[in-house]
Enzyme design. Structure first.
Site, PDB file in Angstrom:
ATOM      1  N   LYS A 192     -24.670 -34.025 -29.200  1.00  0.00           N
ATOM      2  CA  LYS A 192     -24.709 -34.426 -27.779  1.00  0.00           C
ATOM      3  C   LYS A 192     -24.935 -35.935 -27.648  1.00  0.00           C
ATOM      4  O   LYS A 192     -24.550 -36.546 -26.645  1.00  0.00           O
ATOM      5  CB  LYS A 192     -25.739 -33.617 -26.993  1.00  0.00           C
ATOM      6  CG  LYS A 192     -27.193 -33.710 -27.474  1.00  0.00           C
ATOM      7  CD  LYS A 192     -27.955 -34.895 -26.953  1.00  0.00           C
ATOM      8  CE  LYS A 192     -29.323 -35.025 -27.572  1.00  0.00           C
ATOM      9  NZ  LYS A 192     -30.051 -36.232 -27.188  1.00  0.00           N
ATOM     10  N   THR A 249     -28.832 -35.661 -21.532  1.00  0.00           N
ATOM     11  CA  THR A 249     -28.616 -36.933 -22.227  1.00  0.00           C
ATOM     12  C   THR A 249     -27.463 -37.727 -21.603  1.00  0.00           C
ATOM     13  O   THR A 249     -27.481 -38.952 -21.605  1.00  0.00           O
ATOM     14  CB  THR A 249     -28.379 -36.690 -23.734  1.00  0.00           C
ATOM     15  OG1 THR A 249     -29.272 -35.686 -24.180  1.00  0.00           O
ATOM     16  CG2 THR A 249     -28.643 -37.936 -24.534  1.00  0.00           C
TER      17      THR A 249
HETATM   18  O1  LIG Z   1     -32.746 -36.045 -27.181  1.00  0.00           O
HETATM   19  C1  LIG Z   1     -33.132 -36.546 -26.159  1.00  0.00           C
HETATM   20  C2  LIG Z   1     -33.383 -35.770 -24.937  1.00  0.00           C
HETATM   21  O2  LIG Z   1     -33.297 -34.389 -25.158  1.00  0.00           O
HETATM   22  C3  LIG Z   1     -33.345 -38.018 -26.120  1.00  0.00           C
HETATM   23  O3  LIG Z   1     -32.110 -38.622 -26.031  1.00  0.00           O
HETATM   24  P1  LIG Z   1     -31.959 -40.175 -26.388  1.00  0.00           P
HETATM   25  O4  LIG Z   1     -32.239 -40.326 -27.862  1.00  0.00           O
HETATM   26  O5  LIG Z   1     -30.570 -40.529 -26.009  1.00  0.00           O
HETATM   27  O6  LIG Z   1     -32.973 -40.926 -25.572  1.00  0.00           O
END
Ligand SMILES: O=C(CO)COP(=O)(O)O
Ligand SMILES: NC(=O)C1=CN([C@@H]2O[C@H](COP(=O)(O)OP(=O)(O)OC[C@H]3O[C@@H](n4cnc5c(N)ncnc54)[C@H](OP(=O)(O)O)[C@@H]3O)[C@@H](O)[C@H]2O)C=CC1
Length: 343
Positions: A192, A249
């Site tokens: 993701k 995300t």
């Molecule tokens: O995994 C995450 C939220 O579930 C955090 O995402 P980021 O690493 O893009 O901040």
């Protein structure tokens, strides 16, 4: 009440330490910088990663890794994927008995194409009691505000996953589900980040909600394609570690992957973007790993391929979007039907 070591005092390690402390456990939060540990113990803050958050008394900062691990049976591993091997090599040397590792990093290793649980198993060897992964839509910034959050845990040993479910479950704000599909939970959490980078680029280019919804929907299709080729259960991608984490995300300004993508879409160069973040952007290395894997397994991942060209081959983001749009006609469910077909 248990003594639990959390290795990695960044955003996620600190937020999970708070959840565990709220649940009545004593938490040893290990970090590699002495001045940060001093800040945690003396001021009860971690300003670089979670400004304004007060750490409860049950969280004790440790700079000495062996002292942090002394006598614990559960350790939460919360460093970026690329730091896991180095940290575990040092940790392993401290242990007197095998431990359960709760792996919360979201990535796939370029070159080896290993998932985090596989890296943990390889590095820990006989010192690993169990490995449990924890993944799902959970920005640290919201967890520390005690806003309702849900995650999934999985493990080759589902009894261990249930034990970890009990440790983290908080009936006020942190709800933990078990999911027996380890591959799907890990692949969903790692991939993701690729789509979140692409969604950030789209926003940075000035495109709107239609484009982002397209990236989420078609991104999910390619995540599921690769995941199923690796042995995941397709249904996992409709759950917390799949579409749940993908949505949070791709749509949240808390996401470092989305933010990095946004800057790329605005014309900044990758080096400049990563330097300005000061935190991990897992999707960059995972794009490389997924691109390699997709090539090896013959899985179509057009968004990942387009992002790879932007990140590693200097393609302009606008040009990458134009190439995605200019592809030939398709039936939307083509490869999705294959996923559900009997082997
Ligand atoms: O995994 C995450 C939220 O579930 C955090 O995402 P980021 O690493 O893009 O901040
Ligand atoms: N933040 C979130 O909301 C979530 C993050 N995750 C995942 O958790 C993992 C960690 O992310 P997150 O905490 O956000 O990252 P951050 O960038 O916020 O923090 C990273 C932490 O790891 C430490 N670290 C980095 N390299 C090393 C190393 N070689 N040895 C020891 N410590 C090291 C950093 O120390 P230093 O400060 O000294 O550099 C810092 O404490 C990632 O895989 C991420 O995808 C998963 C769910 C939610």
């Amino acid at each position: 009440m248990e003594n639990i070591a959390v290795l990695g005092a960044g955003s996620w390690g600190t937020a999970l330490a708070l959840v565990l402390a709220d649940n009545g456990h004593r938490v040893r939060l290990w970090g590699q910088r002495a001045e940060q540990i001093e800040e945690i113990n003396q001021r009860r803050t971690n300003e670089k990663y979670l400004p304004g958050v007060r750490l409860t008394e049950a969280i004790i900062g440790y700079h000495d890794l062996c002292a942090a691990l002394d006598g614990v049976s559960v350790t939460v591993l919360a460093v970026p994927t690329k730091a896991i091997r180095g940290v575990l090599q040092k940790a392993r040397a401290c242990l007197a008995a095998p431990v359960t590792v709760v792996a919360v990093s979201k990535g796939i290793e370029p070159g080896t194409h290993k998932r985090v649980s596989e890296i943990v198993a390889e590095e820990m060897g006989e010192w690993l009691e169990d490995v449990v992964v924890l993944s799902g839509p959970s920005h640290a910034e919201e967890v520390v505000l005690r806003h309702p959050t849900t995650v999934a845990v999985s493990s080759p040993n589902m009894e261990a996953a249930q034990r970890i479910q009990d440790l983290f479950m908080n009936h006020h704000y942190f709800r933990v589900y078990t999911n027996p599909d380890l591959v799907g939970v890990e692949v969903g959490g790692a991939l993701k980040n690729i789509i979140a980078l692409a969604a950030g680029i789209s926003d940075g280019l000035g495109y709107g909600d239609n484009a982002k919804a397209a990236l989420i929907a078609r991104g999910l299709a390619e995540i599921a394609r690769l995941g199923c080729a690796l042995g995941a259960n397709p249904l996992t991608f409709s759950g917390l570690a799949g579409v749940g984490d993908l949505i949070v995300t791709c749509t949240s300004t808390h996401s470092r992957n989305w933010r990095a993508g946004y800057m790329l879409g605005q014309g900044k160069k990758l080096d400049e973007v990563l330097e300005s973040m000061g935190m991990v952007v897992e999707g960059v290395r995972t794009t490389k790993a997924a691109y390699e894997l997709a090539g090896e397994l013959g899985v179509k991942m057009p968004i990942t391929e387009a992002l790879y060209e932007v990140l590693f081959e200097g393609k302009e983001p606008k040009e990458a979007v134009d190439s995605l749009m200019a592809r030939g006609k398709k039936q939307e469910m083509d490869d999705v039907i294959n996923i559900f077909a009997e082997p």
